[in-house]
Scaffold this motif. Structure first.
Motif, short mmCIF file in Angstrom:
data_model
loop_
_atom_site.label_atom_id
_atom_site.label_comp_id
_atom_site.label_asym_id
_atom_site.label_seq_id
_atom_site.Cartn_x
_atom_site.Cartn_y
_atom_site.Cartn_z
N HIS A 64 -24.90 9.07 -10.31
CA HIS A 64 -24.99 9.95 -11.48
C HIS A 64 -24.53 9.24 -12.75
CE1 HIS A 64 -24.14 13.44 -14.11
NE2 HIS A 64 -25.22 13.90 -13.50
N GLU A 65 -25.16 9.58 -13.86
CA GLU A 65 -24.89 8.92 -15.14
C GLU A 65 -23.45 9.11 -15.64
OE1 GLU A 65 -26.56 12.54 -17.98
OE2 GLU A 65 -27.91 10.92 -17.41
N SER A 66 -22.72 10.08 -15.12
CA SER A 66 -21.34 10.30 -15.57
C SER A 66 -20.36 9.30 -14.96
CB SER A 66 -20.89 11.73 -15.24
OG SER A 66 -20.81 11.92 -13.85
N ILE A 67 -20.79 8.54 -13.95
CA ILE A 67 -19.95 7.53 -13.31
C ILE A 67 -20.15 6.19 -14.03
CG2 ILE A 67 -19.50 6.25 -11.17
CD1 ILE A 67 -18.81 9.14 -10.94
N PRO A 68 -19.06 5.56 -14.47
CA PRO A 68 -19.21 4.25 -15.11
C PRO A 68 -19.88 3.24 -14.16
CG PRO A 68 -16.98 5.10 -15.42
CD PRO A 68 -17.66 6.00 -14.43
N ALA A 69 -20.67 2.36 -14.70
CA ALA A 69 -21.38 1.36 -13.91
C ALA A 69 -20.42 0.59 -13.02
CB ALA A 69 -22.13 0.39 -14.83
N GLY A 70 -20.80 0.44 -11.74
CA GLY A 70 -20.02 -0.33 -10.79
C GLY A 70 -18.93 0.46 -10.08
N TYR A 71 -18.82 1.77 -10.37
CA TYR A 71 -17.75 2.57 -9.76
C TYR A 71 -18.27 3.70 -8.86
CZ TYR A 71 -14.36 0.20 -12.64
OH TYR A 71 -13.56 -0.76 -13.21
N GLY A 72 -19.52 3.70 -8.51
CA GLY A 72 -20.09 4.80 -7.75
C GLY A 72 -19.95 4.70 -6.24
N GLU A 73 -19.40 3.60 -5.72
CA GLU A 73 -19.28 3.47 -4.27
C GLU A 73 -18.08 4.27 -3.76
OE1 GLU A 73 -16.84 0.30 -6.12
OE2 GLU A 73 -18.93 0.84 -6.38
N ALA A 74 -18.10 4.56 -2.45
CA ALA A 74 -16.97 5.26 -1.84
C ALA A 74 -15.72 4.40 -1.98
CB ALA A 74 -17.25 5.54 -0.37
N ALA A 75 -14.61 5.03 -2.30
CA ALA A 75 -13.35 4.31 -2.50
C ALA A 75 -12.89 3.68 -1.19
CB ALA A 75 -12.28 5.25 -3.03
N ARG A 76 -12.42 2.47 -1.27
CA ARG A 76 -11.84 1.78 -0.11
C ARG A 76 -10.33 1.91 -0.20
NH1 ARG A 76 -15.39 0.89 3.66
NH2 ARG A 76 -14.24 -0.90 4.44
N GLY A 77 -9.69 2.09 0.93
CA GLY A 77 -8.24 2.18 0.92
C GLY A 77 -7.73 3.53 0.48
N MET A 78 -8.59 4.53 0.42
CA MET A 78 -8.19 5.89 0.07
C MET A 78 -8.54 6.81 1.23
SD MET A 78 -9.56 8.50 -2.86
CE MET A 78 -10.88 9.12 -1.83
N LEU A 79 -7.64 7.74 1.52
CA LEU A 79 -7.90 8.73 2.55
C LEU A 79 -7.80 10.12 1.93
CD1 LEU A 79 -5.38 6.83 4.49
CD2 LEU A 79 -7.34 7.52 5.81
N VAL A 80 -8.59 11.04 2.43
CA VAL A 80 -8.41 12.44 2.10
C VAL A 80 -7.66 13.05 3.29
CG1 VAL A 80 -9.56 14.66 1.71
CG2 VAL A 80 -10.49 12.57 0.70
N ASN A 81 -6.45 13.53 3.05
CA ASN A 81 -5.66 14.15 4.11
C ASN A 81 -5.97 15.64 4.17
OD1 ASN A 81 -4.41 11.69 4.43
ND2 ASN A 81 -2.35 12.44 4.06
N LEU A 82 -6.32 16.10 5.35
CA LEU A 82 -6.53 17.53 5.57
C LEU A 82 -5.56 17.95 6.67
CD1 LEU A 82 -10.42 17.77 5.47
CD2 LEU A 82 -8.81 18.26 3.64
N GLU A 83 -4.56 18.75 6.31
CA GLU A 83 -3.56 19.19 7.28
C GLU A 83 -4.03 20.49 7.92
OE1 GLU A 83 0.29 19.30 5.41
OE2 GLU A 83 0.26 17.13 5.05
N VAL A 84 -4.01 20.53 9.24
CA VAL A 84 -4.48 21.68 9.99
C VAL A 84 -3.41 22.10 11.01
CG1 VAL A 84 -6.91 20.99 9.71
CG2 VAL A 84 -5.65 20.28 11.75
N ASP A 85 -3.59 23.29 11.59
CA ASP A 85 -2.58 23.77 12.53
C ASP A 85 -2.78 23.25 13.95
OD1 ASP A 85 -4.84 25.28 13.09
OD2 ASP A 85 -3.80 27.20 13.09
N ASP A 86 -3.98 22.72 14.27
CA ASP A 86 -4.24 22.23 15.64
C ASP A 86 -5.22 21.06 15.61
OD1 ASP A 86 -4.75 21.81 18.34
OD2 ASP A 86 -5.17 23.92 18.78
N VAL A 87 -4.68 19.86 15.34
CA VAL A 87 -5.53 18.69 15.23
C VAL A 87 -6.22 18.36 16.56
CG1 VAL A 87 -3.73 16.97 15.66
CG2 VAL A 87 -5.71 16.35 14.27
N ASP A 88 -5.56 18.65 17.68
CA ASP A 88 -6.18 18.33 18.97
C ASP A 88 -7.48 19.10 19.16
OD1 ASP A 88 -4.09 16.77 21.03
OD2 ASP A 88 -3.14 17.75 19.32
N ALA A 89 -7.46 20.39 18.87
CA ALA A 89 -8.66 21.22 19.01
C ALA A 89 -9.74 20.77 18.04
CB ALA A 89 -8.32 22.69 18.81
N LEU A 90 -9.35 20.52 16.79
CA LEU A 90 -10.34 20.12 15.79
C LEU A 90 -10.90 18.74 16.11
CD1 LEU A 90 -11.95 20.78 13.33
CD2 LEU A 90 -10.01 20.10 11.92
#
Length: 143
Positions: A64-90
């Motif tokens: 998308h044009e709103s992203i500066p050139a060269g920055y559109g790839e997925a970030a490396r070294g970044m995690l999205v943490n999602l905390e849940v009540d039962d990780v084993d089941a999920l």
């Protein structure tokens, strides 16, 4: 509203925006596997909110044009943490659905049981349930 110099600015929101080559596939991943619902949807951007606690994230077309050139790839070294009540089941459901696992389900001495999966855009998603930390980590928590 204009703030005078030195006047505190109020933070009104904070959420990750994840670049992806396929906005629809990435949005569907978070809706299907984690229960997010759509707040706004265009072909290049989807804003999601979780109905339980209002947590938000968004997906943005990497080209998308709103992203500066060269920055559109997925970030490396970044995690999205999602905390849940039962990780084993999920974790079992994610595996059965064919979601790519990057790190198998395991317990950590610092107080987490987690699995790390990859979303369709290449972002690492760390799915976590808090567990009792080992004694050497217990003092690090402000409990």
């Amino acid at each position: 509203m204009h703030h005078d110099e030195g006047e505190e600015i109020m933070l009104t929101g904070c959420y990750p925006v994840l670049c992806t080559a396929d906005v629809s596939a990435s949005a569907n991943f978070y809706r299907e596997h984690f229960g997010f619902t759509t707040v706004f949807e265009a072909d290049w951007y989807v804003s999601l909110r979780h109905p339980d606690r209002g947590h938000e994230l968004a997906l943005l077309d990497a080209g998308h044009e709103s992203i500066p050139a060269g920055y559109g790839e997925a970030a490396r070294g970044m995690l999205v943490n999602l905390e849940v009540d039962d990780v084993d089941a999920l974790a079992a459901r994610l595996d059965a659905a064919g979601v790519p696992t990057v790190q198998a389900l395991r317990s950590e001495a610092f107080g987490q049981r987690h699995v790390i999966v990859r979303d369709p855009g290449g972002v690492l998603v760390d799915v976590i349930t808090e567990i009792e930390p080992a004694p050497e980590f217990a003092a690090a928590f402000g409990r």
